[in-house]
Design a protein around this motif. Structure first.
Motif, short mmCIF file in Angstrom:
data_model
loop_
_atom_site.label_atom_id
_atom_site.label_comp_id
_atom_site.label_asym_id
_atom_site.label_seq_id
_atom_site.Cartn_x
_atom_site.Cartn_y
_atom_site.Cartn_z
N HIS A 1 29.72 -15.80 6.86
CA HIS A 1 30.17 -14.42 7.02
C HIS A 1 30.73 -14.29 8.44
O HIS A 1 29.98 -14.33 9.41
CB HIS A 1 29.03 -13.44 6.80
N VAL A 2 32.06 -14.15 8.53
CA VAL A 2 32.74 -14.20 9.83
C VAL A 2 33.34 -12.83 10.14
O VAL A 2 33.97 -12.20 9.27
CB VAL A 2 33.85 -15.27 9.82
N HIS A 3 33.16 -12.38 11.38
CA HIS A 3 33.81 -11.15 11.85
C HIS A 3 35.10 -11.57 12.54
O HIS A 3 35.14 -11.78 13.76
CB HIS A 3 32.88 -10.39 12.80
N ALA A 4 36.16 -11.70 11.76
CA ALA A 4 37.41 -12.27 12.26
C ALA A 4 38.17 -11.29 13.14
O ALA A 4 38.37 -10.13 12.76
CB ALA A 4 38.28 -12.72 11.08
N LYS A 5 38.62 -11.79 14.28
CA LYS A 5 39.46 -11.03 15.20
C LYS A 5 40.88 -11.56 15.15
O LYS A 5 41.11 -12.71 14.77
CB LYS A 5 38.91 -11.14 16.63
N PRO A 6 41.87 -10.75 15.52
CA PRO A 6 43.26 -11.18 15.43
C PRO A 6 43.53 -12.47 16.22
O PRO A 6 43.15 -12.57 17.40
CB PRO A 6 44.05 -10.00 16.02
N GLY A 7 44.15 -13.43 15.55
CA GLY A 7 44.57 -14.66 16.22
C GLY A 7 43.49 -15.68 16.47
O GLY A 7 43.79 -16.77 16.97
N ARG A 8 42.24 -15.39 16.15
CA ARG A 8 41.15 -16.34 16.38
C ARG A 8 40.95 -17.21 15.14
O ARG A 8 40.63 -16.71 14.07
CB ARG A 8 39.86 -15.60 16.72
N VAL A 9 41.12 -18.50 15.32
CA VAL A 9 41.09 -19.44 14.20
C VAL A 9 39.66 -19.67 13.72
O VAL A 9 38.72 -19.79 14.52
CB VAL A 9 41.73 -20.78 14.61
N ILE A 10 39.52 -19.74 12.41
CA ILE A 10 38.26 -20.14 11.77
C ILE A 10 38.52 -21.49 11.12
O ILE A 10 39.38 -21.60 10.24
CB ILE A 10 37.83 -19.13 10.69
N ARG A 11 37.80 -22.52 11.54
CA ARG A 11 38.05 -23.87 11.02
C ARG A 11 36.74 -24.44 10.46
O ARG A 11 35.78 -24.62 11.19
CB ARG A 11 38.60 -24.80 12.09
N LEU A 12 36.77 -24.71 9.15
CA LEU A 12 35.62 -25.33 8.50
C LEU A 12 35.93 -26.79 8.25
O LEU A 12 36.96 -27.14 7.66
CB LEU A 12 35.32 -24.63 7.17
N VAL A 13 35.04 -27.66 8.69
CA VAL A 13 35.11 -29.09 8.39
C VAL A 13 33.98 -29.40 7.41
O VAL A 13 32.81 -29.17 7.71
CB VAL A 13 34.97 -29.96 9.65
N LYS A 14 34.36 -29.88 6.25
CA LYS A 14 33.39 -30.19 5.20
C LYS A 14 33.51 -31.67 4.84
O LYS A 14 34.62 -32.15 4.55
CB LYS A 14 33.65 -29.32 3.97
N MET A 15 32.41 -32.37 4.83
CA MET A 15 32.39 -33.77 4.42
C MET A 15 31.42 -33.92 3.25
O MET A 15 30.37 -33.27 3.22
CB MET A 15 31.97 -34.67 5.58
N ALA A 16 31.79 -34.77 2.31
CA ALA A 16 30.94 -35.01 1.13
C ALA A 16 30.80 -36.51 0.92
O ALA A 16 31.74 -37.28 1.15
CB ALA A 16 31.54 -34.36 -0.11
N SER A 17 29.63 -36.91 0.46
CA SER A 17 29.36 -38.32 0.20
C SER A 17 28.79 -38.49 -1.20
O SER A 17 27.94 -37.70 -1.63
CB SER A 17 28.37 -38.88 1.23
N TYR A 18 29.29 -39.51 -1.92
CA TYR A 18 28.87 -39.81 -3.29
C TYR A 18 28.29 -41.22 -3.34
O TYR A 18 28.95 -42.18 -2.92
CB TYR A 18 30.05 -39.74 -4.25
N HIS A 19 27.06 -41.34 -3.86
CA HIS A 19 26.46 -42.66 -4.09
C HIS A 19 25.89 -42.69 -5.51
O HIS A 19 25.24 -41.73 -5.95
CB HIS A 19 25.35 -42.94 -3.07
N THR A 20 26.13 -43.79 -6.22
CA THR A 20 25.64 -43.96 -7.58
C THR A 20 24.95 -45.31 -7.73
O THR A 20 25.11 -46.20 -6.89
CB THR A 20 26.78 -43.87 -8.61
N SER A 21 24.22 -45.45 -8.83
CA SER A 21 23.52 -46.71 -9.10
C SER A 21 23.19 -46.79 -10.58
O SER A 21 23.23 -45.79 -11.31
CB SER A 21 22.22 -46.78 -8.28
#
Length: 309
Positions: free
Chosen positions: A235-255
């Motif tokens: 939940h972000v209180h965004a102001k004009p011109g201020r960047v919101i950057r989300l970095v999401k990483m996911a990992s998959y392992h199976t067997s």
């Protein structure tokens, strides 16, 4: 067609080119090479040599979905007022990029830039970025990053695929039972893990996500997790011109039978290395891999595929 053209994969893990927001997709798809469920083949008559067991690849938990709400209005591409939209894959780097200029119902302009990359160096790793800025306005912005078991639940709304109404003789019948049996769910701040065991084949899978929100805006984080979904909601209180950057990483392992908890530890180790390296380094590794690939291929550099839009 678009979801096929903009698919990304590395031979182990493949993601269909679904929109980041998840909704309004034709057919969701996240697939791991060799990860399958088995089922009994029924024959009209019994005879020597007839196959007894069928195998079907399983739709693995989907980590692609990142939804955005501005003034509590969701971005849905089919109905949104889009002033500009561009999506492309550069086959010299293997990164899917998308840019959107969206005017909300209240008239506010929102600029969104996102990337999606399945790593060629780290076969278990997917890297997403999602960048939002309101150039001229302030607004409450909600970014909901999700991990969904679509094999059994479709999504949290339990809606079937929009493409499901068309008959396709190539498609196998749907499973009559729950395929992915929950075995693990864990949430630690911005790090979440879901784990499953296939009901018949006994194959196991764990999927973990890790998040970093980078912004000068004030925000708070809420997390939710159950057997078929995990969410990190900012939940972000965004102001004009201020960047919101989300970095999401996911990992998959199976067997074929390793306990899900152990696979969860492997996912966490993969994500720890990726987070320490950072997105810029991971994208450079990707470019280096493709540069080496094209250098070793029989295709002339001038004739190598570049960008699909």
């Amino acid at each position: 067609v678009s979801e096929t053209v903009f698919a990304v994969g590395n031979g182990f893990l493949g993601l269909r080119g679904n929109p980041d927001e998840g909704r309004d997709s034709a057919q969701h798809g996240t697939f791991v090479n060799g990860f399958h469920e088995t089922w009994q083949i029924e024959h009209a008559e019994d005879a020597f040599g007839l196959a007894r067991d069928g195998q079907t690849i399983v739709n693995a938990p989907d980590s692609k979905t990142i939804r955005i709400y501005v003034d509590d209005e969701p971005l849905r591409l089919q109905v949104a007022d889009l002033e500009d939209y561009d999506r492309s894959i550069d086959f010299r780097e293997g990164i899917l990029r998308r840019s959107v200029n969206w005017r909300t119902p209240s008239g506010k302009m929102v600029q969104i830039n996102s990337t999606r990359m399945v790593s060629m160096e780290e076969k278990h790793l997917v890297v997403y970025t999602y960048e939002v800025v309101l150039p001229e306005d302030s607004a409450p912005v909600v970014i909901s990053s999700q991990l969904l078991n679509r094999q059994d639940g479709e999504d949290e709304y339990h809606l079937a695929s929009q493409a499901g109404g068309e008959f396709d003789p190539r498609k196998a019948e749907a499973f009559s039972h729950r395929v992915l049996e929950p075995r693990l769910r864990r949430s630690e701040g911005e790090h979440q893990i879901l784990g499953y065991r296939c009901a018949n084949s006994g194959m196991t899978i764990a999927v973990a996500t890790d998040h970093q929100l980078i912004t000068d805006n004030d925000y708070d984080l809420r997390t939710f997790i159950d057997d078929d979904s995990a969410k990190s909601v900012y939940h972000v209180h965004a102001k004009p011109g201020r960047v919101i950057r989300l970095v999401k990483m996911a990992s998959y392992h199976t067997s074929v039978g390793t306990p899900v908890r152990e696979l969860g530890y492997r996912c966490s180790r993969t994500l720890r290395r990726a987070r320490e390296a950072g997105v810029e380094a991971l994208e450079q590794y990707q470019r280096d891999w493709f540069e080496d690939f094209w250098a070793r291929s029989d295709v002339e550099v001038e004739g190598a595929p570049e960008t699909q839009q």
